[in-house]
Scaffold this active site. Sequence first.
Site: not given
Ligand SMILES: [Zn+2]
Length: 158
Positions: A55, A57, A85, A88
């Site tokens: 992801h 991040e 999310c 993250c």
């Molecule tokens: Zn994430």
Amino acid sequence: MSDRELKFMQQALDLARQGMNNGIGGPFGCIIVKGDTIVGRGCNSVSSTNDPTAHAEVVAIRDACKNLQTFQLTDCEIYTSCEPCPMCMGAIYWARPKKVYFGASRHDAAAAGFDDSLIYKELTASLHDRIIEMVCLGSEKANEVFSEWKEKPDKIDY
Ligand SMILES: [Zn+2]
């Protein structure tokens, strides 16, 4: 919102758009700022790297930590195109930046097909109610490793 915040958020959004348009992954971008310097960048790279943890991040945290030669992002700010999310969020708490700015909300992401509400629910579900079965095989042997860690004279705390 200050001009500074808008400027950095725009950079995160630019990364999101570039990543999406270049086939790197989903429409998510993130930058990490220390002082007035961008020290880490990332866009979602899940589909191009076959890495479900890539992801924006996480990619940006890895980049910043590599660039700064540290595992703590103390005094850093994270600008991410979307509310992080749960994975993250966890990575951000481990990295310990001082502040997180985000653009779209998790509800906006869900409306675009990125629904992480399941993971939020799973976090508070009991072990036997989780969709992915989680089985404890006993902690005795595993705790021996913890004991060794506690006694390790040259450990690096984090
Ligand atoms: Zn994430």
